[in-house]
Design a protein around this motif. Structure first.
Motif, short mmCIF file in Angstrom:
data_model
loop_
_atom_site.label_atom_id
_atom_site.label_comp_id
_atom_site.label_asym_id
_atom_site.label_seq_id
_atom_site.Cartn_x
_atom_site.Cartn_y
_atom_site.Cartn_z
N LYS A 61 4.73 6.95 3.77
CA LYS A 61 4.88 5.68 4.44
C LYS A 61 3.53 5.06 4.83
O LYS A 61 3.45 3.86 5.09
CB LYS A 61 5.74 5.84 5.71
N PHE A 62 2.49 5.89 4.90
CA PHE A 62 1.18 5.40 5.31
C PHE A 62 0.44 4.81 4.12
O PHE A 62 0.47 5.36 3.01
CB PHE A 62 0.34 6.52 5.93
N THR A 63 -0.27 3.73 4.37
CA THR A 63 -1.17 3.18 3.35
C THR A 63 -2.41 4.06 3.29
O THR A 63 -2.70 4.82 4.23
CB THR A 63 -1.56 1.75 3.72
N PRO A 64 -3.17 4.00 2.20
CA PRO A 64 -4.39 4.82 2.11
C PRO A 64 -5.36 4.57 3.27
O PRO A 64 -5.98 5.51 3.77
CB PRO A 64 -5.00 4.40 0.77
N ALA A 65 -5.48 3.32 3.71
CA ALA A 65 -6.39 3.01 4.82
C ALA A 65 -5.90 3.63 6.12
O ALA A 65 -6.68 4.20 6.89
CB ALA A 65 -6.52 1.50 4.97
N THR A 66 -4.57 3.54 6.36
CA THR A 66 -4.00 4.14 7.58
C THR A 66 -4.12 5.65 7.55
O THR A 66 -4.42 6.30 8.56
CB THR A 66 -2.53 3.74 7.72
N ARG A 67 -3.89 6.24 6.38
CA ARG A 67 -3.99 7.69 6.24
C ARG A 67 -5.41 8.16 6.52
O ARG A 67 -5.63 9.17 7.19
CB ARG A 67 -3.56 8.09 4.83
N LEU A 68 -6.39 7.42 6.04
CA LEU A 68 -7.79 7.78 6.28
C LEU A 68 -8.14 7.66 7.75
O LEU A 68 -8.85 8.51 8.29
CB LEU A 68 -8.71 6.86 5.45
N LEU A 69 -7.62 6.63 8.42
CA LEU A 69 -7.89 6.45 9.84
C LEU A 69 -7.29 7.58 10.67
O LEU A 69 -7.93 8.11 11.58
CB LEU A 69 -7.33 5.10 10.31
N ILE A 70 -6.07 7.99 10.33
CA ILE A 70 -5.42 9.07 11.07
C ILE A 70 -6.16 10.39 10.86
O ILE A 70 -6.31 11.19 11.79
CB ILE A 70 -3.94 9.19 10.64
N GLN A 71 -6.63 10.61 9.64
CA GLN A 71 -7.34 11.85 9.34
C GLN A 71 -8.61 11.99 10.18
O GLN A 71 -9.04 13.11 10.46
CB GLN A 71 -7.69 11.91 7.86
N ARG A 72 -9.19 10.88 10.58
CA ARG A 72 -10.40 10.94 11.40
C ARG A 72 -10.13 11.51 12.79
O ARG A 72 -11.03 12.02 13.44
CB ARG A 72 -11.01 9.54 11.53
N PHE A 73 -8.87 11.42 13.24
CA PHE A 73 -8.53 11.91 14.58
C PHE A 73 -7.96 13.32 14.56
O PHE A 73 -7.67 13.88 15.62
CB PHE A 73 -7.52 10.96 15.24
N VAL A 74 -7.78 13.90 13.38
CA VAL A 74 -7.23 15.24 13.27
C VAL A 74 -8.08 16.29 13.99
O VAL A 74 -7.54 17.20 14.63
CB VAL A 74 -7.03 15.62 11.79
N PRO A 75 -9.42 16.24 13.91
CA PRO A 75 -10.20 17.29 14.56
C PRO A 75 -9.96 17.43 16.06
O PRO A 75 -10.06 18.55 16.60
CB PRO A 75 -11.65 16.87 14.29
#
Length: 217
Positions: A61-75
């Motif tokens: 459901k996530f766009t590539p841009a949204t997925r990249l933004l969320i991945q930045r907060f994973v740590p």
């Protein structure tokens, strides 16, 4: 995958040494607790980081841009949970045996498990707040700066700018985390310290509920 494993391993190796060096030294801590804390923190950090990334990659459901933004907060959730695990596992002996508490004159009046819980709670909260500005603020700030015409026209400046943002966030995080709680915390005898301390308070004929002091570590 390797880019996730190595930073988490290095970070928790550093945190294990910091927690061991800053523990409450009134009670001895066996080497086995250090090893348990180290392994537990590394396993939890890596598991959460890898698990969240896998879930994000499978989220259609996530766009590539949204997925990249969320991945930045994973740590952040990975590091925060691992820090709590690290503190609890490495200092579990204090919860079982208690830690020394002091009166207003600095004299040891006994040992308390309630004081140990109080100390570990403050330490764990500090370990959660410490990485928050470092791992949360830079992704937010950089997501805005990367859209500016300056960085779009000069992509080589992204890394230096990101380094400066991380440096500023670290300069904010450390004083903020340290100032959350005083170096010596207060615990009340009337709020449930160990029976030995209650007896000591009775023998001294304290009319008011005294405050005792504990070093969180």
């Amino acid at each position: 995958m390797l880019c996730l494993l190595c930073p988490q391993w290095l970070n928790q190796s550093h945190n294990a040494c910091v927690n061991y060096a800053n523990r409450n030294a009134s009670k001895p801590s066996p080497t086995s607790k250090f090893i348990q804390g180290y392994l537990g923190a590394v396993i939890s950090a890596v598991s959460i980081a890898v698990g969240l990334n896998v879930l994000i990659q499978r989220a259609n459901k996530f766009t590539p841009a949204t997925r990249l933004l969320i991945q930045r907060f994973v740590p952040f959730p990975a590091v925060a949970s691992a820090n709590i695990c690290n503190v609890v596992l490495m200092r579990h002996t204090e919860l079982e045996e208690g830690i020394d508490v002091l009166d207003n004159n600095g004299n040891i009046v006994g040992s308390s498990r309630v004081a140990a819980k109080h100390a570990l709670l403050e330490t764990a909260l500090t370990r959660v707040v410490l990485p928050m500005p470092i791992l949360v603020l830079p992704p937010i700030i950089m997501s805005v700066l990367e859209k500016t015409s300056l960085l779009r026209a000069r992509p080589r400046m992204v890394l230096p700018v990101q380094s400066l943002v991380c440096l500023a966030a670290f300069g904010l995080a450390l004083p903020l985390a340290i100032s959350l709680f005083p170096q010596m915390s207060e615990v009340s005898v009337g709020l449930g310290v160990s029976q030995g301390l209650q007896t000591t308070a009775t023998e001294r004929s304290w009319t008011a509920v005294p405050l005792l002091w504990v070093l969180p570590g």
